[in-house]
Design a protein around this motif. Structure first.
Motif, PDB file in Angstrom:
ATOM      1  N   CYS A 133       0.763  -0.959  -0.264  1.00 55.88           N
ATOM      2  CA  CYS A 133       0.459  -0.115  -0.378  1.00 55.88           C
ATOM      3  C   CYS A 133       0.727   1.327   0.041  1.00 55.88           C
ATOM      4  O   CYS A 133       2.350   0.933   0.486  1.00 55.88           O
ATOM      5  N   ASP A 134       0.207   2.347  -0.743  1.00 52.84           N
ATOM      6  CA  ASP A 134       0.937   3.367  -0.068  1.00 52.84           C
ATOM      7  C   ASP A 134       0.519   4.553   0.405  1.00 52.84           C
ATOM      8  O   ASP A 134       0.826   5.684   0.270  1.00 52.84           O
ATOM      9  N   VAL A 135      -0.214   4.165   1.701  1.00 50.27           N
ATOM     10  CA  VAL A 135      -0.623   4.698   2.338  1.00 50.27           C
ATOM     11  C   VAL A 135       0.894   5.740   3.503  1.00 50.27           C
ATOM     12  O   VAL A 135       1.717   5.235   3.343  1.00 50.27           O
ATOM     13  N   ASP A 136       0.372   7.020   3.646  1.00 56.51           N
ATOM     14  CA  ASP A 136       1.046   7.373   4.571  1.00 56.51           C
ATOM     15  C   ASP A 136       1.404   7.261   5.940  1.00 56.51           C
ATOM     16  O   ASP A 136       0.045   7.512   6.261  1.00 56.51           O
ATOM     17  N   ILE A 137       2.470   5.840   5.993  1.00 57.53           N
ATOM     18  CA  ILE A 137       1.734   5.892   7.504  1.00 57.53           C
ATOM     19  C   ILE A 137       2.217   6.717   8.808  1.00 57.53           C
ATOM     20  O   ILE A 137       1.320   6.633   9.395  1.00 57.53           O
ATOM     21  N   SER A 138       3.019   8.275   8.270  1.00 56.61           N
ATOM     22  CA  SER A 138       3.514   8.893   9.233  1.00 56.61           C
ATOM     23  C   SER A 138       1.583   9.581   9.566  1.00 56.61           C
ATOM     24  O   SER A 138       1.592  10.155  11.024  1.00 56.61           O
ATOM     25  N   LYS A 139       0.795  10.212   8.264  1.00 56.73           N
ATOM     26  CA  LYS A 139      -0.282  10.587   8.630  1.00 56.73           C
ATOM     27  C   LYS A 139      -1.311   9.909   9.602  1.00 56.73           C
ATOM     28  O   LYS A 139      -2.265  10.219  10.539  1.00 56.73           O
ATOM     29  N   LEU A 140      -1.337   8.650   8.973  1.00 54.21           N
ATOM     30  CA  LEU A 140      -2.290   7.488   9.351  1.00 54.21           C
ATOM     31  C   LEU A 140      -1.728   7.047  10.948  1.00 54.21           C
ATOM     32  O   LEU A 140      -2.930   7.580  11.882  1.00 54.21           O
ATOM     33  N   LEU A 217     -15.032  -4.074  18.628  1.00 54.68           N
ATOM     34  CA  LEU A 217     -14.725  -2.591  18.678  1.00 54.68           C
ATOM     35  C   LEU A 217     -15.756  -2.024  17.963  1.00 54.68           C
ATOM     36  O   LEU A 217     -16.011  -0.492  18.519  1.00 54.68           O
ATOM     37  N   SER A 218     -15.752  -1.934  17.081  1.00 53.51           N
ATOM     38  CA  SER A 218     -16.812  -1.141  16.467  1.00 53.51           C
ATOM     39  C   SER A 218     -18.487  -0.684  17.149  1.00 53.51           C
ATOM     40  O   SER A 218     -18.915  -0.017  17.074  1.00 53.51           O
ATOM     41  N   GLU A 219     -18.942  -2.067  17.696  1.00 46.84           N
ATOM     42  CA  GLU A 219     -19.844  -1.993  18.457  1.00 46.84           C
ATOM     43  C   GLU A 219     -19.886  -0.590  19.850  1.00 46.84           C
ATOM     44  O   GLU A 219     -21.000  -0.139  19.871  1.00 46.84           O
ATOM     45  N   GLN A 220     -18.319  -0.852  20.016  1.00 49.04           N
ATOM     46  CA  GLN A 220     -18.176   0.128  21.449  1.00 49.04           C
ATOM     47  C   GLN A 220     -17.522   1.501  20.859  1.00 49.04           C
ATOM     48  O   GLN A 220     -17.670   2.107  21.279  1.00 49.04           O
ATOM     49  N   GLY A 221     -18.166   1.739  19.243  1.00 50.08           N
ATOM     50  CA  GLY A 221     -17.182   2.787  18.692  1.00 50.08           C
ATOM     51  C   GLY A 221     -15.800   3.266  18.933  1.00 50.08           C
ATOM     52  O   GLY A 221     -15.492   4.573  19.072  1.00 50.08           O
ATOM     53  N   GLU A 222     -14.871   1.568  19.456  1.00 51.19           N
ATOM     54  CA  GLU A 222     -13.595   2.990  19.372  1.00 51.19           C
ATOM     55  C   GLU A 222     -12.947   1.779  18.469  1.00 51.19           C
ATOM     56  O   GLU A 222     -11.580   1.571  18.151  1.00 51.19           O
ATOM     57  N   LEU A 223     -13.248   1.783  17.654  1.00 50.20           N
ATOM     58  CA  LEU A 223     -12.146   1.780  15.897  1.00 50.20           C
ATOM     59  C   LEU A 223     -13.031   2.425  15.450  1.00 50.20           C
ATOM     60  O   LEU A 223     -14.011   3.175  14.796  1.00 50.20           O
ATOM     61  N   MET A 224     -11.782   3.309  14.238  1.00 53.31           N
ATOM     62  CA  MET A 224     -11.769   3.985  13.534  1.00 53.31           C
ATOM     63  C   MET A 224     -10.861   3.434  12.144  1.00 53.31           C
ATOM     64  O   MET A 224     -10.119   2.863  11.742  1.00 53.31           O
ATOM     65  N   SER A 225     -11.443   4.328  10.579  1.00 51.19           N
ATOM     66  CA  SER A 225     -11.098   4.075   9.746  1.00 51.19           C
ATOM     67  C   SER A 225     -10.728   5.111   9.170  1.00 51.19           C
ATOM     68  O   SER A 225     -11.089   6.468   9.187  1.00 51.19           O
ATOM     69  N   TYR A 226      -9.572   4.433   8.691  1.00 48.26           N
ATOM     70  CA  TYR A 226      -8.316   5.754   7.961  1.00 48.26           C
ATOM     71  C   TYR A 226      -8.491   5.689   6.291  1.00 48.26           C
ATOM     72  O   TYR A 226      -8.680   4.974   5.563  1.00 48.26           O
ATOM     73  N   MET A 227      -9.073   7.211   5.939  1.00 47.78           N
ATOM     74  CA  MET A 227      -9.576   6.388   4.086  1.00 47.78           C
ATOM     75  C   MET A 227      -8.747   6.847   3.529  1.00 47.78           C
ATOM     76  O   MET A 227      -7.868   7.470   3.614  1.00 47.78           O
ATOM     77  N   HIS A 228      -8.028   5.762   2.606  1.00 51.44           N
ATOM     78  CA  HIS A 228      -6.933   5.902   1.874  1.00 51.44           C
ATOM     79  C   HIS A 228      -7.098   5.574   0.443  1.00 51.44           C
ATOM     80  O   HIS A 228      -8.472   4.741   0.240  1.00 51.44           O
ATOM     81  N   LYS A 229      -7.910   6.363  -0.007  1.00 49.28           N
ATOM     82  CA  LYS A 229      -7.460   6.373  -1.942  1.00 49.28           C
ATOM     83  C   LYS A 229      -7.006   5.774  -2.900  1.00 49.28           C
ATOM     84  O   LYS A 229      -6.983   6.821  -4.042  1.00 49.28           O
ATOM     85  N   GLY A 230      -5.545   6.029  -2.249  1.00 50.23           N
ATOM     86  CA  GLY A 230      -4.443   5.270  -2.640  1.00 50.23           C
ATOM     87  C   GLY A 230      -4.217   3.785  -3.344  1.00 50.23           C
ATOM     88  O   GLY A 230      -5.497   3.504  -3.455  1.00 50.23           O
ATOM     89  N   PHE A 231      -3.097   3.831  -3.588  1.00 50.79           N
ATOM     90  CA  PHE A 231      -2.902   2.455  -4.052  1.00 50.79           C
ATOM     91  C   PHE A 231      -2.696   1.628  -2.512  1.00 50.79           C
ATOM     92  O   PHE A 231      -2.389   2.048  -1.392  1.00 50.79           O
ATOM     93  N   TRP A 232      -3.145  -0.042  -3.268  1.00 53.97           N
ATOM     94  CA  TRP A 232      -3.215  -0.779  -2.191  1.00 53.97           C
ATOM     95  C   TRP A 232      -3.425  -2.158  -3.170  1.00 53.97           C
ATOM     96  O   TRP A 232      -4.365  -2.028  -4.176  1.00 53.97           O
ATOM     97  N   GLN A 233      -2.666  -3.138  -2.663  1.00 49.93           N
ATOM     98  CA  GLN A 233      -2.889  -4.211  -4.057  1.00 49.93           C
ATOM     99  C   GLN A 233      -2.479  -5.388  -2.735  1.00 49.93           C
ATOM    100  O   GLN A 233      -1.649  -5.454  -2.176  1.00 49.93           O
ATOM    101  N   CYS A 234      -3.578  -6.730  -2.380  1.00 49.90           N
ATOM    102  CA  CYS A 234      -3.702  -7.525  -2.110  1.00 49.90           C
ATOM    103  C   CYS A 234      -2.444  -8.923  -3.049  1.00 49.90           C
ATOM    104  O   CYS A 234      -2.634  -8.701  -3.948  1.00 49.90           O
ATOM    105  N   MET A 235      -1.737 -10.431  -2.500  1.00 47.43           N
ATOM    106  CA  MET A 235      -1.207 -11.189  -3.369  1.00 47.43           C
ATOM    107  C   MET A 235      -2.207 -12.917  -3.058  1.00 47.43           C
ATOM    108  O   MET A 235      -1.515 -13.513  -2.242  1.00 47.43           O
ATOM    109  N   ASP A 236      -3.434 -13.024  -3.023  1.00 39.80           N
ATOM    110  CA  ASP A 236      -3.776 -13.596  -2.533  1.00 39.80           C
ATOM    111  C   ASP A 236      -4.181 -14.783  -4.124  1.00 39.80           C
ATOM    112  O   ASP A 236      -4.318 -16.286  -3.825  1.00 39.80           O
ATOM    113  N   ASN A 237      -3.269 -14.471  -5.293  1.00 39.54           N
ATOM    114  CA  ASN A 237      -3.098 -15.393  -6.238  1.00 39.54           C
ATOM    115  C   ASN A 237      -2.206 -14.965  -7.492  1.00 39.54           C
ATOM    116  O   ASN A 237      -2.147 -14.277  -7.165  1.00 39.54           O
TER     117      ASN A 237
END
Length: 260
Positions: A133-140, A217-237
């Motif tokens: 992923c090309d997420v900016d980890i410092s901003k995350l 965590l989501s039910e308790q409101g303790e899970l937040m999402s950092y929306m990344h609009k750049g590149f991400w790719q898994c390698m499942d196959n």
């Protein structure tokens, strides 16, 4: 801050590779995808890693044991009947890597629980060992610190693979268009930041991290999402492995931020 990498999976959908090595050790561009992920974090100044190994965990340990040899110019001189090793140049990353055998059949949550003693009572980062992923980890990390919740995950939009249909209740197709990124739903891309309280949400080896802990965590409101609009790719196959290989070969790998 430590970085935890989940690297215990079998990778059965890349069977021609995974029969010899765990999926995170499958190479793209001549290096394991695990190495690519570590280089991403290292680019942002995070150099201490805990690898949650499982399937063929010895392969990961042996690779890091030989990392010095892999990345140095060395002369092996046996001419006098002795074994003399001369190191000419070293090209080593300043990493501290702890490889932990977290079990063959342990679930993702269980693997995280098993490395608790290496984390201590401090926040840490965690991601999967098969996606780049090309997420900016410092901003995350900054985002995580600002909201003060227990967990942050990086969310990306998953593009749909088929055309989009607008269907009336009587099954009449009123509109058809090609897919686009806006049609997708956000998915968990990993690249998480977790506070140490996360360990209280994991019971043991059978806990799937993406189920009970994240749901609670989501039910308790303790899970937040950092929306990344750049590149991400898994390698499942193999198709996805070939895609990542092609991006590297053509110099178009968005996650590659370091110099060779």
């Amino acid at each position: 801050m430590k970085v935890v990498l989940l690297a215990g999976g079998l990778g059965t959908r890349i069977s021609e590779e995974s029969q010899y090595k765990p999926k995170p050790m499958i190479e793209i561009g001549g290096k394991p995808i695990l190495w690519h992920i570590m280089k991403e974090y290292s680019h942002y100044g995070f150099n201490e890693f805990i690898v949650c190994a499982g399937y063929k965990q010895h392969v990961i340990k042996e690779w890091f044991a030989d990392y010095f040899l892999h990345n140095s110019d060395i002369t092996f001189d046996y001419t006098n009947g002795d074994r003399n090793v001369i190191v000419h140049d070293q090209h080593l990353d300043k990493w501290k890597v702890t490889v932990v055998d977290t079990g063959l059949n342990t679930m993702t949550g269980g693997r995280i629980k098993r490395i608790q003693k290496y984390i201590g009572n401090e926040p840490f980062m965690m991601t999967y060992g098969d996606g780049v992923c090309d997420v900016d980890i410092s901003k995350l990390l900054e985002f995580h610190k600002e909201h003060g919740k227990i967990a942050t995950l990086t969310a990306v939009l998953q593009e749909q693979e088929k055309g989009v249909l607008d269907i009336d209740p009587d099954n009449t197709v009123r509109a058809f268009r090609e897919k686009n990124m806006c049609d997708g739903a956000p998915i968990n891309a990993g690249y998480m930041v977790l506070n140490p309280e996360i360990f209280d949400y994991i019971d043991g080896d059978d806990t799937v991290f993406e189920k009970e802990p994240l749901v609670k965590l989501s039910e308790q409101g303790e899970l937040m999402s950092y929306m990344h609009k750049g590149f991400w790719q898994c390698m499942d196959n193999k198709r996805e492995m070939d895609l990542l290989e092609k991006l590297l070969k053509n110099g178009k790998a968005p996650w590659k931020k370091w110099e060779d």
